[in-house]
Each structure stands twice: as structure tokens, then as C-alpha cells.
Design a protein around this motif. Structure first.
Motif, PDB file in Angstrom:
ATOM      1  N   ALA A 100      -9.515  -4.635  -4.126  1.00  0.00           N
ATOM      2  CA  ALA A 100      -8.755  -3.774  -3.217  1.00  0.00           C
ATOM      3  C   ALA A 100      -8.869  -2.301  -3.578  1.00  0.00           C
ATOM      4  O   ALA A 100      -8.981  -1.440  -2.697  1.00  0.00           O
ATOM      5  N   ARG A 101      -8.856  -1.990  -4.866  1.00  0.00           N
ATOM      6  CA  ARG A 101      -8.963  -0.585  -5.263  1.00  0.00           C
ATOM      7  C   ARG A 101     -10.328  -0.015  -4.890  1.00  0.00           C
ATOM      8  O   ARG A 101     -10.429   1.120  -4.409  1.00  0.00           O
ATOM      9  N   GLN A 150      -4.064  -2.150  10.359  1.00  0.00           N
ATOM     10  CA  GLN A 150      -4.104  -3.497   9.806  1.00  0.00           C
ATOM     11  C   GLN A 150      -5.101  -3.598   8.652  1.00  0.00           C
ATOM     12  O   GLN A 150      -4.849  -4.286   7.655  1.00  0.00           O
ATOM     13  N   MET A 151      -6.240  -2.916   8.788  1.00  0.00           N
ATOM     14  CA  MET A 151      -7.236  -2.930   7.718  1.00  0.00           C
ATOM     15  C   MET A 151      -6.655  -2.359   6.422  1.00  0.00           C
ATOM     16  O   MET A 151      -6.779  -2.964   5.340  1.00  0.00           O
ATOM     17  N   TRP A 152      -6.045  -1.174   6.540  1.00  0.00           N
ATOM     18  CA  TRP A 152      -5.502  -0.518   5.360  1.00  0.00           C
ATOM     19  C   TRP A 152      -4.341  -1.309   4.748  1.00  0.00           C
ATOM     20  O   TRP A 152      -4.287  -1.519   3.539  1.00  0.00           O
ATOM     21  N   GLN A 155      -5.385  -4.389   2.812  1.00  0.00           N
ATOM     22  CA  GLN A 155      -5.966  -4.090   1.505  1.00  0.00           C
ATOM     23  C   GLN A 155      -4.905  -3.679   0.491  1.00  0.00           C
ATOM     24  O   GLN A 155      -4.977  -4.033  -0.687  1.00  0.00           O
ATOM     25  N   ILE A 156      -3.915  -2.917   0.933  1.00  0.00           N
ATOM     26  CA  ILE A 156      -2.832  -2.531   0.031  1.00  0.00           C
ATOM     27  C   ILE A 156      -2.063  -3.763  -0.428  1.00  0.00           C
ATOM     28  O   ILE A 156      -1.752  -3.923  -1.617  1.00  0.00           O
ATOM     29  N   LYS A 157      -1.785  -4.664   0.509  1.00  0.00           N
ATOM     30  CA  LYS A 157      -1.086  -5.891   0.157  1.00  0.00           C
ATOM     31  C   LYS A 157      -1.933  -6.753  -0.786  1.00  0.00           C
ATOM     32  O   LYS A 157      -1.401  -7.374  -1.722  1.00  0.00           O
ATOM     33  N   ALA A 158      -3.241  -6.799  -0.538  1.00  0.00           N
ATOM     34  CA  ALA A 158      -4.125  -7.582  -1.410  1.00  0.00           C
ATOM     35  C   ALA A 158      -4.117  -7.012  -2.821  1.00  0.00           C
ATOM     36  O   ALA A 158      -4.130  -7.756  -3.808  1.00  0.00           O
ATOM     37  N   GLY A 159      -4.102  -5.684  -2.912  1.00  0.00           N
ATOM     38  CA  GLY A 159      -4.047  -5.051  -4.216  1.00  0.00           C
ATOM     39  C   GLY A 159      -2.744  -5.330  -4.935  1.00  0.00           C
ATOM     40  O   GLY A 159      -2.728  -5.527  -6.164  1.00  0.00           O
ATOM     41  N   GLN A 160      -1.662  -5.387  -4.194  1.00  0.00           N
ATOM     42  CA  GLN A 160      -0.370  -5.720  -4.798  1.00  0.00           C
ATOM     43  C   GLN A 160      -0.370  -7.161  -5.291  1.00  0.00           C
ATOM     44  O   GLN A 160       0.105  -7.456  -6.393  1.00  0.00           O
TER      45      GLN A 160
END
Length: 222
Positions: A100-101, A150-152, A155-160
């Protein structure tokens, strides 16, 4: 979601042949779009007239209608070209398979990278968004905005979830802060300055992921 080009019918092979037979008609059309985009960015879409676009191009107003049926068709092409490019690049970043990062860093670079080639379109989006979105032909603006968000957020949720990002920040709010930082930069960024768009992106990525303060974290979500 696929953004559309201007709302005319699809170009047939015969029509394409007629358009390019002179060897310069399509180039002339592209030139007119760029001139109009600059006027829209400088004066605002509503305040710009067809006559002003024609005057800027050094042609009669009637000649402009050989290429476009309205100024709405022109701004449609300006905006849809930008959004198609942006979304295609974002999708490619998502499909790269990085964590994600890594993906978010690339999306930041993509966003800042549009400031020069799509400067006029971004300015029009900011200045005339609320006016244009009320017309059915520009419904794709809202759809594109939703898809990008939705894309962003995903990815933020995936990183969390992966433990890469703090769990105590709101993904949607975080995205909107990032979005506004990138697009508002078009108002003050000047090509040829101390930083180019690549340098600007890398600086922002550093602040985004590493923060500004040193030492222990001093902020906590209440």
C-alpha cells in the motif's frame, strides 16, 4: 468506469480519412482545444465566449464550428482527456502489485505529474466543477471522482490492515486532504522553479509518510 470523450457519435473510418486528408486538420483541432483550455483556465468556462476562442485562434467564429458544435464540446474534451489519462495511470499503479505504501507513493507521483501537462484542465475542474456537474453530459465527472476516491481509500485501508499506516486516521478524510494538496498546487506551482513536479512529489511523500515532527508521536485521535 470509463470516461467518455465529447458526446458526438463515434468517428467512422471514412470520417477519419476526411479529417486527416489535409494532413493538418487534426493538429488544428488539437491546437484549438489547447487555446480554449487556456482561456477556460484563465477566465472561467462560463465567462469565455466562442468568439473569444476564435479570436485567440485568429479565425472567425463560424470557422470554429467546423471543428466543434459548442464550447461545451471543447471543455468536454479537455476534461475527459485529463481524467482518462489520470485514471489509466492510477489503475496501472494499483495493478503493479506493490504494498500500500508503494502504491500510494506512486499515486502521489502521478497526481503531481499531471500539474504541467493538464494544468488547464485541473484549473477548470476546480473553478467550474459545480457549474458543469449539473448538466447530464458531464455526469462522468462525478463518476470519475467517485472511482478515484475509491482507489485511494481502498489503498489506505489496505495499508492500515497490513500495519503500514496508523489505524487511528480516517481513510476518506486522509484521501481528501491528499487530493486537495495535490490539486491546489496547480495554483502556485510554476514550471522552471526550484522544484519540478518530481521533486515536489518526493517532498510531499516524505512529509506524508515520515511526518514533520521528530521524536515520539505527540498527537492522538480523541
Amino acid at each position: 468506469m470509463t470516461t467518455r470523450k465529447n458526446s458526438g457519435t463515434a468517428t467512422t473510418p471514412a470520417k477519419r480519412q476526411r479529417t486527416t486528408s489535409s494532413g493538418s486538420a487534426s493538429e488544428r483541432r488539437d491546437h484549438l482545444v489547447k487555446l480554449a483550455a487556456e482561456l477556460f483556465a484563465r477566465k472561467g468556462f462560463q465567462a469565455t465566449t466562442v468568439r473569444e476562442i476564435a479570436d485567440e485562434a485568429g479565425i472567425l467564429s463560424g470557422s470554429l464550428y467546423h471543428h466543434f458544435d459548442s464550447k461545451e464540446t471543447i471543455v468536454d474534451e479537455v476534461l475527459s482527456t485529463f481524467l482518462d489519462d489520470l485514471i489509466a495511470r492510477y489503475r496501472a499503479a494499483l495493478e503493479s502489485g506493490g504494498d500500500a505504501r508503494t502504491v500510494l507513493s506512486e499515486m502521489v507521483r502521478i497526481g503531481f505529474g499531471t500539474l504541467e501537462p493538464h494544468r488547464a484542465a485541473i484549473t477548470v475542474m476546480q473553478n467550474d466543477w459545480n457549474y458543469l456537474r449539473q448538466f447530464p453530459r458531464f455526469n462522468y465527472l462525478v463518476k470519475a471522482e467517485d472511482e478515484v476516491e475509491q482507489m485511494w481509500v481502498a489503498q489506505i485501508k489496505a495499508g492500515q490492515a497490513a500495519g503500514l499506516f496508523r489505524p487511528d486516521v480516517d481513510p476518506k478524510l486522509t484521501y481528501r486532504m491528499i487530493r486537495d494538496t495535490i490539486w491546489v498546487a496547480v495554483r502556485w506551482f510554476r514550471p522552471g522553479g526550484r522544484l519540478n513536479t518530481s521533486g515536489l512529489a518526493e517532498h510531499y511523500i516524505t512529509v506524508l509518510f515520515d511526518g514533520l515532527a521528530t521524536g515520539e508521536r505527540t498527537t492522538h485521535r480523541k
